[in-house]
Design a protein around this motif. Structure first.
Motif, PDB file in Angstrom:
ATOM      1  N   ASP A   1      44.274  63.429  30.386  1.00 35.15           N
ATOM      2  CA  ASP A   1      43.680  62.145  30.026  1.00 35.15           C
ATOM      3  C   ASP A   1      42.370  61.872  30.784  1.00 35.15           C
ATOM      4  OD1 ASP A   1      43.845  59.991  28.273  1.00 35.15           O
ATOM      5  OD2 ASP A   1      44.635  58.672  29.828  1.00 35.15           O
ATOM      6  N   GLY A   2      41.719  62.913  31.286  1.00 36.26           N
ATOM      7  CA  GLY A   2      40.408  62.759  31.920  1.00 36.26           C
ATOM      8  C   GLY A   2      39.306  62.614  30.885  1.00 36.26           C
ATOM      9  N   ASN A   3      38.071  62.446  31.349  1.00 35.36           N
ATOM     10  CA  ASN A   3      36.963  62.214  30.424  1.00 35.36           C
ATOM     11  C   ASN A   3      36.770  63.364  29.447  1.00 35.36           C
ATOM     12  OD1 ASN A   3      35.905  59.607  30.980  1.00 35.36           O
ATOM     13  ND2 ASN A   3      35.071  60.362  32.916  1.00 35.36           N
ATOM     14  N   LEU A   4      36.900  64.620  29.925  1.00 39.41           N
ATOM     15  CA  LEU A   4      36.696  65.749  29.013  1.00 39.41           C
ATOM     16  C   LEU A   4      37.738  65.706  27.898  1.00 39.41           C
ATOM     17  CD1 LEU A   4      35.251  68.319  28.196  1.00 39.41           C
ATOM     18  CD2 LEU A   4      36.649  69.583  29.839  1.00 39.41           C
ATOM     19  N   ALA A   5      39.000  65.492  28.278  1.00 41.75           N
ATOM     20  CA  ALA A   5      40.065  65.439  27.269  1.00 41.75           C
ATOM     21  C   ALA A   5      39.841  64.277  26.299  1.00 41.75           C
ATOM     22  CB  ALA A   5      41.428  65.307  27.952  1.00 41.75           C
ATOM     23  N   ARG A   6      39.424  63.130  26.833  1.00 41.12           N
ATOM     24  CA  ARG A   6      39.219  61.968  25.954  1.00 41.12           C
ATOM     25  C   ARG A   6      38.026  62.173  25.017  1.00 41.12           C
ATOM     26  NH1 ARG A   6      40.252  56.543  29.707  1.00 41.12           N
ATOM     27  NH2 ARG A   6      42.029  57.359  30.879  1.00 41.12           N
ATOM     28  N   LYS A   7      36.972  62.788  25.551  1.00 42.72           N
ATOM     29  CA  LYS A   7      35.816  63.069  24.691  1.00 42.72           C
ATOM     30  C   LYS A   7      36.219  63.995  23.548  1.00 42.72           C
ATOM     31  CE  LYS A   7      31.471  62.603  27.238  1.00 42.72           C
ATOM     32  NZ  LYS A   7      30.232  63.278  27.649  1.00 42.72           N
ATOM     33  N   VAL A   8      36.888  65.089  23.909  1.00 43.57           N
ATOM     34  CA  VAL A   8      37.202  66.083  22.882  1.00 43.57           C
ATOM     35  C   VAL A   8      38.144  65.509  21.839  1.00 43.57           C
ATOM     36  CG1 VAL A   8      38.272  68.313  22.455  1.00 43.57           C
ATOM     37  CG2 VAL A   8      36.745  68.015  24.410  1.00 43.57           C
ATOM     38  N   GLU A   9      39.146  64.747  22.286  1.00 47.05           N
ATOM     39  CA  GLU A   9      40.057  64.087  21.341  1.00 47.05           C
ATOM     40  C   GLU A   9      39.250  63.216  20.358  1.00 47.05           C
ATOM     41  OE1 GLU A   9      42.655  61.350  23.388  1.00 47.05           O
ATOM     42  OE2 GLU A   9      42.762  60.111  21.576  1.00 47.05           O
ATOM     43  N   SER A  10      38.242  62.536  20.884  1.00 49.60           N
ATOM     44  CA  SER A  10      37.418  61.665  20.039  1.00 49.60           C
ATOM     45  C   SER A  10      36.580  62.494  19.061  1.00 49.60           C
ATOM     46  CB  SER A  10      36.495  60.814  20.916  1.00 49.60           C
ATOM     47  OG  SER A  10      37.248  60.077  21.864  1.00 49.60           O
ATOM     48  N   PHE A  11      35.976  63.583  19.572  1.00 47.47           N
ATOM     49  CA  PHE A  11      35.174  64.439  18.685  1.00 47.47           C
ATOM     50  C   PHE A  11      36.037  64.962  17.533  1.00 47.47           C
ATOM     51  CE2 PHE A  11      32.551  66.232  22.577  1.00 47.47           C
ATOM     52  CZ  PHE A  11      32.097  64.959  22.858  1.00 47.47           C
ATOM     53  N   VAL A  12      37.265  65.400  17.890  1.00 42.33           N
ATOM     54  CA  VAL A  12      38.142  66.004  16.877  1.00 42.33           C
ATOM     55  C   VAL A  12      38.535  64.965  15.832  1.00 42.33           C
ATOM     56  CG1 VAL A  12      40.395  67.067  16.483  1.00 42.33           C
ATOM     57  CG2 VAL A  12      38.984  67.816  18.410  1.00 42.33           C
ATOM     58  N   THR A  13      38.855  63.757  16.269  1.00 44.74           N
ATOM     59  CA  THR A  13      39.227  62.719  15.302  1.00 44.74           C
ATOM     60  C   THR A  13      38.054  62.418  14.370  1.00 44.74           C
ATOM     61  OG1 THR A  13      40.762  61.774  16.899  1.00 44.74           O
ATOM     62  CG2 THR A  13      40.133  60.379  15.041  1.00 44.74           C
TER      63      THR A  13
ATOM     64  N   LYS B   1      37.376  52.823  16.045  1.00 42.96           N
ATOM     65  CA  LYS B   1      38.758  53.123  15.642  1.00 42.96           C
ATOM     66  C   LYS B   1      39.160  54.544  16.002  1.00 42.96           C
ATOM     67  CE  LYS B   1      38.754  50.251  11.442  1.00 42.96           C
ATOM     68  NZ  LYS B   1      38.637  50.358   9.962  1.00 42.96           N
ATOM     69  N   ARG B   2      38.181  55.392  16.210  1.00 41.29           N
ATOM     70  CA  ARG B   2      38.448  56.843  16.308  1.00 41.29           C
ATOM     71  C   ARG B   2      38.149  57.438  17.676  1.00 41.29           C
ATOM     72  NH1 ARG B   2      36.954  55.369  11.191  1.00 41.29           N
ATOM     73  NH2 ARG B   2      38.221  56.322   9.542  1.00 41.29           N
ATOM     74  N   VAL B   3      37.669  56.637  18.616  1.00 41.53           N
ATOM     75  CA  VAL B   3      37.289  57.198  19.917  1.00 41.53           C
ATOM     76  C   VAL B   3      38.115  56.585  21.039  1.00 41.53           C
ATOM     77  CG1 VAL B   3      34.941  57.779  19.209  1.00 41.53           C
ATOM     78  CG2 VAL B   3      35.418  55.508  20.207  1.00 41.53           C
ATOM     79  N   ALA B   4      38.194  57.342  22.130  1.00 42.37           N
ATOM     80  CA  ALA B   4      38.950  56.927  23.301  1.00 42.37           C
ATOM     81  C   ALA B   4      38.056  56.129  24.251  1.00 42.37           C
ATOM     82  CB  ALA B   4      39.510  58.153  24.011  1.00 42.37           C
ATOM     83  N   VAL B   5      38.687  55.424  25.184  1.00 38.70           N
ATOM     84  CA  VAL B   5      37.967  54.726  26.249  1.00 38.70           C
ATOM     85  C   VAL B   5      37.606  55.748  27.331  1.00 38.70           C
ATOM     86  CG1 VAL B   5      38.141  52.955  28.043  1.00 38.70           C
ATOM     87  CG2 VAL B   5      39.177  52.572  25.791  1.00 38.70           C
ATOM     88  N   LEU B   6      36.340  55.858  27.658  1.00 39.55           N
ATOM     89  CA  LEU B   6      35.893  56.787  28.702  1.00 39.55           C
ATOM     90  C   LEU B   6      35.812  56.051  30.035  1.00 39.55           C
ATOM     91  CD1 LEU B   6      33.080  58.636  26.717  1.00 39.55           C
ATOM     92  CD2 LEU B   6      35.463  59.351  27.057  1.00 39.55           C
ATOM     93  N   ASP B   7      35.927  56.822  31.096  1.00 42.52           N
ATOM     94  CA  ASP B   7      35.981  56.226  32.438  1.00 42.52           C
ATOM     95  C   ASP B   7      34.753  56.651  33.245  1.00 42.52           C
ATOM     96  OD1 ASP B   7      36.740  55.151  34.876  1.00 42.52           O
ATOM     97  OD2 ASP B   7      38.020  56.858  35.383  1.00 42.52           O
ATOM     98  N   TYR B   8      33.683  55.879  33.098  1.00 47.27           N
ATOM     99  CA  TYR B   8      32.486  56.109  33.922  1.00 47.27           C
ATOM    100  C   TYR B   8      32.108  54.771  34.534  1.00 47.27           C
ATOM    101  CZ  TYR B   8      31.924  60.592  31.556  1.00 47.27           C
ATOM    102  OH  TYR B   8      32.120  61.866  31.077  1.00 47.27           O
ATOM    103  N   THR B   9      32.454  54.609  35.788  1.00 45.08           N
ATOM    104  CA  THR B   9      32.195  53.326  36.433  1.00 45.08           C
ATOM    105  C   THR B   9      31.017  53.458  37.384  1.00 45.08           C
ATOM    106  OG1 THR B   9      33.760  53.909  38.150  1.00 45.08           O
ATOM    107  CG2 THR B   9      34.591  52.600  36.310  1.00 45.08           C
ATOM    108  N   ARG B  10      30.462  52.317  37.757  1.00 38.17           N
ATOM    109  CA  ARG B  10      29.454  52.276  38.811  1.00 38.17           C
ATOM    110  C   ARG B  10      29.509  50.904  39.446  1.00 38.17           C
ATOM    111  NH1 ARG B  10      23.646  52.783  36.126  1.00 38.17           N
ATOM    112  NH2 ARG B  10      23.140  53.091  38.305  1.00 38.17           N
ATOM    113  N   PRO B  11      29.018  50.799  40.673  1.00 38.46           N
ATOM    114  CA  PRO B  11      29.111  49.515  41.358  1.00 38.46           C
ATOM    115  C   PRO B  11      28.353  48.415  40.612  1.00 38.46           C
ATOM    116  CG  PRO B  11      28.484  51.276  42.882  1.00 38.46           C
ATOM    117  CD  PRO B  11      28.408  51.838  41.506  1.00 38.46           C
TER     118      PRO B  11
END
Lengths: 339, 339
Positions: free
Chosen positions: A204-216, A327-337
């Motif tokens: 469930d990291g960013n790479l996995a979430r990105k790829v899941e989104s691309f595939v969908t 509807k087809r993409v995951a929430v990505l986790d890129y935070t900054r202060p």
């Protein structure tokens, strides 16, 4: 000499006269072209065997900086500080040398936001999709943007109120009339996305979430539990600045990305918005409203300029496509202060 | 007039004199340029609003043909049949209209293999990565190849024994000297791949196998059970012909693909091989030997030209990278009769 704007038309950018803005735009175009020619000259010297690549890693093996990045940034910074000593300057390489990841764009001060070399990995391989990206931001909003890919001979440029262009061609490239977005979008759309630098093998990291989104987005409509997007094509060029410029051109319909920074997108956003495109957050919004992207938010979803159809305005169609992507993409986790 | 080759040097291509081959090469370059200009003119008319796109679906919504494909193929076929009436001709659009999926390249007869428009989806969106691809094949091997992307002003061309070029620049672009492949490849490599037209949501189908392979190539080295490739970048341009040309240039290090056809790759293979690259099958070979790709095999793995290192020849390094890719990719299922 350009005539003064009529008293009845307010300046396109608060606090900056039309003549000043034109001068800034002209300066930005010349500066970006000169910076790009310096990159191209470095590439040419490597092709001739008279220079070698001088690069080092930043965060990991795919996050690199070359001497070209640093030399071109120093040149651009010097040119801007000479011409506009009162303006602020934010460049990728000088920022990255600091420890802070804070968002430093002051919403009051006119600020130049510069990526001297976007697509550094491409540049090291002499892959043509690299560019210089120079944006000029006022009140936190990009109002001038220039993106120049010298090896492709593509100079994208825009200034608020003055149109957006690829070399001499008005953007979007199809503008007589601007085509509507497909009724069954994201089908019929070219979807641009990037694999990025976060390659950790985390469930469930960013790479996995990105790829899941691309595939969908890519799968047939009946697939993925009916969420398949059956996009027309999936493209990855390796440069956020060029991705945005291509979206402004209408060459890409949708760009969805997380993890890049304000210097990757400032110029591209100015070009996209002036061409008639929109940019919002990559993160699906529960209430379906479409907020403007935060320049430093690191999460972006851009939709190309769109003409009206019989049933909706271009803006309505763009917001419809935003919601179809969400509807087809995951929430990505890129935070900054602070964002 | 070119001087005759010395009696001691056999012709580069069996059965064709050096003068004949030079004439064929010159003709191929001029013909491809003219064909590309016709595509660009069609694009220009759409930008000016004086023409619209005329397209229809073939196998599914992402497999399309435009009138430009058909018009340019008819032009190219007519030019070739007038100049070389004894040569055979195989074009994507005339082939696709037939019911057969047989491999029709006769290993005896000199054959022109033409894709009038590779990257049709890009062309419909005015995305610049489209091209004309014209290959000339003798004895089943591509010996002349020309790939022209008019919107990028990139003309790739090669003839066996005469070098490979991007416009006037010799390929690979870095050739003084040609860099060795990275010792820890696929790390350090740009990996080019395409999502393709098979979007069916089938467990263990081609889309799933492709994506699994892409992810393994992209993931950090310690990831995916130690199979992670941590490639430098993942790129998808949407044109097999350009992917091969970019691999010949060294802009891409690795191209891995299944599902395309001989007209997508014939010209690119001639350019790649003349530049010093190699092409084999996408399918991992159990005994580790690296066979030449079959022109009609629909499964391809290309590695860029490589110079020697202290410990291995360029060819040894290329075969090492082939085996490193094979460790990380799945077997794709693209069959055709008789291959």
């Amino acid at each position: 000499m350009a005539s003064s704007p009529s008293p009845s038309s307010p300046p396109a950018v608060a606090g900056i006269s039309d003549n000043e803005l034109t001068a800034i735009y002209d300066f930005a175009v010349l500066l970006t072209r000169e910076a790009g020619q310096r990159l191209a000259e470095g590439a040419r010297q490597r092709m001739q065997g008279t220079a070698t690549l001088d690069s080092e890693e930043k965060d990991n093996a795919v996050d690199i900086v070359t001497k070209a990045d640093e030399d071109v940034e120093a040149f651009v910074k010097q040119q801007i500080s000479t011409r506009y000593p009162d303006h602020r300057f934010l460049g990728e390489e000088s920022y990255s040398k600091g420890q802070s990841r804070d968002y430093l764009v002051d919403s009051e001060a006119p600020t130049w936001i510069v990526d001297p070399l976007d697509g550094t990995v491409n540049y090291t391989h002499l892959c043509p999709m690299y560019c210089v990206s120079i944006g000029f931001v006022v009140g936190g909003r990009p109002v001038v943007g220039v993106v120049y890919a010298p090896m492709l001979n593509q100079l994208f440029h825009a200034c608020r109120g003055k149109g957006a262009y690829l070399n001499e061609d008005k953007l979007p490239l199809l503008h007589s009339p601007v085509p509507p977005l497909p009724a069954n979008a994201p089908s019929g759309c070219i979807f641009s996305c990037e694999w990025g630098k976060d390659r950790r093998d985390i469930p469930d990291g960013n790479l996995a979430r990105k790829v899941e989104s691309f595939v969908t987005m890519a799968t047939e409509r009946s697939g993925k539990g009916g969420r398949g997007g059956m996009v027309h094509g999936v493209r990855s060029m390796g440069s956020a600045a060029l991705d945005l410029a291509y979206t402004a051109a209408g060459s890409f319909d949708i760009w969805w990305e997380g993890g890049c920074w304000e210097w990757d997108v400032a110029a591209g956003i100015a070009i996209l918005e002036e061409a008639g495109g929109i940019i919002t957050t990559a993160t699906p919004q529960e209430d379906g409203t479409v907020p403007d992207a935060h320049l430093g938010g690191r999460l972006y979803l851009a939709i190309r300029p769109a003409g009206p159809s019989d049933t909706e305005t271009g803006r309505e169609a763009q917001e419809r496509v935003v919601r179809e992507v969400w509807k087809r993409v995951a929430v990505l986790d890129y935070t900054r202060p602070g964002i």
